[in-house]
Design an enzyme around this catalytic site. Structure first.
Site, PDB file in Angstrom:
ATOM      1  N   ARG A 259       4.275  -0.301  -4.632  1.00 39.81           N
ATOM      2  CA  ARG A 259       3.887  -0.703  -3.275  1.00 39.81           C
ATOM      3  C   ARG A 259       2.573  -1.481  -3.250  1.00 39.81           C
ATOM      4  NH1 ARG A 259       6.801   2.299   0.569  1.00 39.81           N
ATOM      5  NH2 ARG A 259       5.272   1.777   2.156  1.00 39.81           N
TER       6      ARG A 259
ATOM      7  N   LYS B  12       6.588  -4.227  -3.059  1.00 41.38           N
ATOM      8  CA  LYS B  12       8.011  -3.943  -2.820  1.00 41.38           C
ATOM      9  C   LYS B  12       8.337  -3.872  -1.330  1.00 41.38           C
ATOM     10  CE  LYS B  12      12.044  -2.421  -4.408  1.00 41.38           C
ATOM     11  NZ  LYS B  12      12.750  -3.577  -4.951  1.00 41.38           N
TER      12      LYS B  12
ATOM     13  N   CYS C 216       0.835  -1.191   0.000  1.00 44.46           N
ATOM     14  CA  CYS C 216       0.000   0.000   0.000  1.00 44.46           C
ATOM     15  C   CYS C 216       0.877   1.251   0.000  1.00 44.46           C
ATOM     16  CB  CYS C 216      -0.950   0.100   1.190  1.00 44.46           C
ATOM     17  SG  CYS C 216      -2.169  -1.204   1.231  1.00 44.46           S
TER      18      CYS C 216
ATOM     19  N   TRP D 133      -2.402  -2.986  -1.700  1.00 47.91           N
ATOM     20  CA  TRP D 133      -1.927  -4.373  -1.734  1.00 47.91           C
ATOM     21  C   TRP D 133      -2.737  -5.060  -0.640  1.00 47.91           C
ATOM     22  CZ3 TRP D 133       0.433  -7.844   1.645  1.00 47.91           C
ATOM     23  CH2 TRP D 133       1.093  -8.927   1.063  1.00 47.91           C
TER      24      TRP D 133
HETATM   25  C1  F6R Z   1      12.755 -10.184  -3.884  1.00 44.98           C
HETATM   26  C2  F6R Z   1      12.493  -9.117  -2.952  1.00 44.98           C
HETATM   27  C3  F6R Z   1      12.061  -9.467  -1.578  1.00 44.98           C
HETATM   28  C4  F6R Z   1      12.753  -8.546  -0.563  1.00 44.98           C
HETATM   29  C5  F6R Z   1      12.204  -8.813   0.842  1.00 44.98           C
HETATM   30  C6  F6R Z   1      12.911  -7.971   1.876  1.00 44.98           C
HETATM   31  O1  F6R Z   1      13.139  -9.697  -5.130  1.00 44.98           O
HETATM   32  O2  F6R Z   1      12.608  -7.971  -3.287  1.00 44.98           O
HETATM   33  O3  F6R Z   1      12.324 -10.798  -1.292  1.00 44.98           O
HETATM   34  O4  F6R Z   1      14.118  -8.776  -0.624  1.00 44.98           O
HETATM   35  O5  F6R Z   1      10.831  -8.520   0.883  1.00 44.98           O
HETATM   36  O6  F6R Z   1      12.739  -6.608   1.642  1.00 44.98           O
HETATM   37  P1  F6R Z   1      13.704  -5.548   2.271  1.00 44.98           P
HETATM   38  O7  F6R Z   1      15.056  -5.784   1.708  1.00 44.98           O
HETATM   39  O8  F6R Z   1      13.127  -4.208   1.873  1.00 44.98           O
HETATM   40  O9  F6R Z   1      13.670  -5.750   3.749  1.00 44.98           O
END
Ligand code: F6R
Length: 592
Positions: free
Chosen positions: A28, A587, A2, A74
Site C-alpha cells: 500500500r 496497490k 498508505c 505513499w
Molecule cells: C495496474 C493496476 C492499477 C489498478 C487501478 C484500479 O496493474 O493495478 O491500474 O488496476 O489502480 O484499482 P482497483 O482495481 O483496485 O480499483
C-alpha cells in the site's frame, strides 16, 4: 495508498507483531515507515526506508509494549522524508496518529492551529489531526469527544488509528471513506487497512462504516456511533488463509500471482450460479456502462466487446475519474457495472455514488467487505484470493471471468460456457512460455520504448500489456489499436522500438498482420503472439510466442495476457527492479 495497523495485545509483543503486520501492508506504500508504542509514554520511531531496513533499527529493540500503531506511507502531501513519515504527534507528544487518506482543508486548519500556538514539524496534511485532538483535550473534552470534534473539522478522507498517553493500552480508530477494519483475536485486537495484514492472528473481522469509532483496549473492542452510543456490528469470518498472502517459494508476489491465474479463473467460474441469481432479477436494461480504472478498465473494455456481441445491449466504458463529467445520460434503464480489485479506489467509489442516484449499480470486486461492496445494489466477488503485487494480474483474469459469465448468461449463450471452462487449461499452456519469454526479456530489456498493438478483443490485451510494462519496468510503452498506428504513431517506429503484436486466430487476424507488416517495413522488431499453427505469423515475426490454436479471438484475453505479464515481469527483474513495488505507485489508490 498508505497502510495503517494498530494492536492491543495481552503481552508486550506489540513491536514484532506490528512489524510483521506492516510487512503485509507494504504493497500500500513504501516511501517511509513508522511506529508508535505505548510504554511509559508514547515512543515514536520512523524513517524514510523500506520496512525490512526499518526493522533493523536498533532503537526498536528498546521498545516494548502491549499496544501500538504503525504506518507505511505513499506520499501525497509532503515529500517522502523522515519528518513526514507517520505517526504524527501533537506539541507535547501526548497523542500519536497514523492516517490513510487526504485532509483536503489541512492548509486552513494548519494556519488556525499555528495562530493559536501549535508548532508543526512536518509538511503533511495529517499533522493537523493530533494538534486538533490536543486542542479539544485542552478545552476539557475527553478523548472520544476530542476525536469526534476533530473529525467535524476535517474535510476529505481518512482512516485513523490514535493513541493517547493518558490512556495507555487503548487504541481508537475512526474512518470516513478510507477503509478501516477491526480484527478480533484471542486476547489480541487489531485495526487495519486490509485484512491480509492480520490473517496470521485472526479471521474474525468487523468492517467499520463511515464515522463509526472502534475502541480497542484490554477489555476487547467497543464500536460506537456518532452519538457516542455503543452499537453491535456483525462479525465476519474471512475465508482467505494466512498462507495465501505469502510468497510460497516464488521470488516475487507478482510471479506467484501470475502462476495462480488458472486457479483464480477456476475459482471464479464457481460463482456462475450466484451470478445467474443476480442477473435473473435484473429488469430489461437498454444500456450498460462499465466504469473502472487502470487494469480494471482494460477488463471493462473486453466487457464492451462481449456484451455488445452476446447481449446486443449498447455498452460503453468510462474511466472512473472521468465519470462525473459524462454521467448526465444515466437513468433507471442503464446498468452501471463498476470493476475494482480493491473496492476502495477513490475514483471508482465516487463514480459509484453518482451512479447509485440514478441507475442500478453492480460492482465486481476482489476484496470482500470493501467499501464498494457495501454501497452497490449488487455485488459479485472475484475469487482470486489476496493480490499483493502492486501490478494486477490474477485479479484481472478473475474480473474477465465474471464478465464472460455475465455476458454469456445474460445473452443466453450457454453453449459458450464449455469454451470458457477450457480456459484454465489454455492458461496453463500459456504459462509454459515462461522460459522463452525470459530469454526474450533478456534481449529487449535495455530498450526505452515499446509499442503493443491489437484489434478487437486483442486491443485491451495490448493496452494491458503496455500498462504492465510501464508500471514495473519504467520503460515507455504505448498500447494501440493496431489500425490506429497509421494515424500518427507510425512516425515513432524504427529499428529501436520493439512492437508486441497480439494476433490470435479470428476475424481481426489478417488486418493486424498487415499492421505488423507496416511496422516491419519501418524496421521494427516484432514480438508476435498468436496461434502456434500460424506459420505466416511465425515466419514474419522476429520473436514468436505460440499459444494453442484452439483459443479463439473472443476468449483470447484470458490466456494471451499471460505472456504479456511474464514479459514485463522478466524485463523488470533483468533491469534489477522490484516488480512487486514499482516506484510512485501503490496497490490501493484512495485519493482522487
Ligand atoms: C495496474 C493496476 C492499477 C489498478 C487501478 C484500479 O496493474 O493495478 O491500474 O488496476 O489502480 O484499482 P482497483 O482495481 O483496485 O480499483
Amino acid at each position: 495508498m498508505c497502510g495503517i495497523i494498530g494492536c492491543v495485545l495481552k503481552d508486550d509483543e506489540a513491536v514484532p507483531v506490528l512489524l510483521e503486520c506492516l510487512g503485509k501492508l507494504e504493497y500500500r506504500g513504501y516511501d517511509s515507515v513508522g511506529i508508535a508504542i505505548s510504554a511509559n509514554g508514547i515512543k515514536v520511531i520512523k524513517d524514510q526506508s523500506k520496512i525490512h531496513q526499518f526493522a533493523k533499527n536498533p532503537d526498536l529493540n528498546e521498545l516494548s509494549g502491549k499496544s501500538g500503531i504503525a504506518h507505511v506511507r505513499w506520499a501525497t502531501h509532503g515529500t517522502p522524508i523522515k519528518e513526514n513519515a507517520h505517526p504524527h504527534t501533537d506539541c507535547n507528544n501526548r497523542i500519536a496518529v497514523v492516517h490513510n487518506g487526504i485532509i483536503e482543508n489541512f492548509k486552513e486548519l494548519r494556519v488556525e492551529l499555528q495562530n493559536s500556538g501549535h508548532t508543526f514539524t512536518s509538511n503533511t496534511d495529517t499533522e493537523v489531526i493530533p494538534h486538533l485532538i490536543e486542542k479539544y483535550l485542552d478545552e476539557g473534552q475527553n478523548l472520544e469527544e476530542a476525536i469526534y470534534s476533530t473529525t467535524q473539522k476535517l474535510k476529505g478522507a481518512y482512516a485513523l488509528a490514535i493513541m493517547f498517553v493518558d490512556e495507555p493500552n487503548k487504541i481508537i480508530g475512526i474512518r470516513k471513506e478510507s477503509p478501516l477494519i477491526v480484527g478480533k483475536g484471542n486476547g489480541e485486537n487489531f485495526l487495519t487497512s486490509d485484512v491480509s495484514a492480520i490473517l496470521s492472528h485472526t479471521d474474525q473481522v468487523i468492517y467499520l462504516d463511515n464515522m463509526e469509532m472502534a475502541i480497542l483496549d484490554g477489555n476487547g473492542v467497543t464500536i460506537k456511533n456518532l452519538d457516542g452510543d455503543s452499537i453491535t456490528k456483525e462479525i465476519h469470518t474471512i475465508e482467505w488463509s494466512a498462507e495465501m498472502a505469502e510468497k510460497q517459494g516464488f521470488d516475487h508476489f507478482m510471479l506467484k500471482e501470475i502462476h495462480e491465474q488458472p486457479n483464480a479463473v477456476k475459482q471464479t467460474l464457481m460463482e456462475a450460479d450466484e451470478i445467474n441469481n443476480i442477473i435473473k432479477k435484473f429488469p430489461k436494461f437498454n444500456k450498460i456502462s462499465f466504469v473502472a480504472c487502470g487494469t480494471s478498465y482494460h477488463a471493462s473494455l473486453v466487457g464492451k466487446y462481449l456484451f455488445e456481441t452476446l447481449t446486443g445491449v449498447p455498452t460503453d466504458v468510462i474511466l472512473a475519474s472521468e465519470f462525473e463529467y459524462s454521467a448526465s445520460t444515466l437513468n433507471e434503464n442503464t446498468l452501471v457495472i463498476l470493476i475494482s480489485q480493491s473496492g476502495e479506489t477513490a475514483d471508482t467509489l465516487k463514480a459509484l455514488r453518482i451512479a447509485n442516484k440514478k441507475s442500478h449499480t453492480l460492482v465486481i470486486v476482489n476484496v470482500v467487505g470493501s467499501t464498494a461492496t457495501r454501497e452497490a445494489d449488487d455485488v459479485i466477488i472475484t475469487r482470486a484470493g489476496p493480490e499483493i503485487g502492486v501490478a494486477a494480474t490474477k485479479t484481472y483474469v478473475s474480473q474477465l471471468t465474471v464478465i464472460y459469465l455475465m455476458a454469456i448468461l445474460m445473452g443466453g449463450n450457454d453453449d459458450l460456457l464449455k469454451t470458457l471452462e477450457n480456459m484454465p487449461d489454455y492458461m496453463e499452456e500459456a504459462l509454459k512460455t515462461e522460459d522463452q519469454i525470459k530469454e526474450i526479456a533478456g534481449k529487449y530489456s535495455k530498450k526505452t520504448d515499446f509499442f503493443f498493438i491489437g484489434r478487437g478483443y486483442s486491443y485491451p490485451t495490448a493496452i494491458e500489456g503496455a500498462l504492465k510494462l510501464k508500471e514495473i519496468t519504467y520503460i515507455h510503452a504505448e498500447g494501440y489499436a493496431a489500425g490506429e498506428l497509421k494515424h500518427g504513431p507510425l512516425a515513432l517506429i524504427d529499428d529501436d522500438v520493439p512492437v508486441v503484436a497480439v494476433i490470435p486466430p479470428g476475424i481481426s487476424r489478417d488486418k493486424t498482420l498487415s499492421n505488423m507488416e507496416e511496422v516491419k517495413a519501418r524496421n521494427a522488431h516484432v514480438i508476435a503472439l498468436g496461434s502456434s499453427a500460424d506459420e505466416t505469423l511465425k515466419s514474419e515475426s522476429d520473436e514468436f510466442i505460440g499459444l494453442p490454436n484452439e483459443i479463439n479471438e473472443m476468449f483470447s484475453p484470458l490466456p494471451y495476457v499471460i505472456p504479456m505479464q511474464l514479459l514485463s515481469y522478466y524485463i523488470s527483474v533483468e533491469r534489477g527492479l522490484d516488480p512487486d513495488k514499482p516506484k510512485n505507485l501503490a496497490k490501493c489508490v484512495t485519493v482522487e
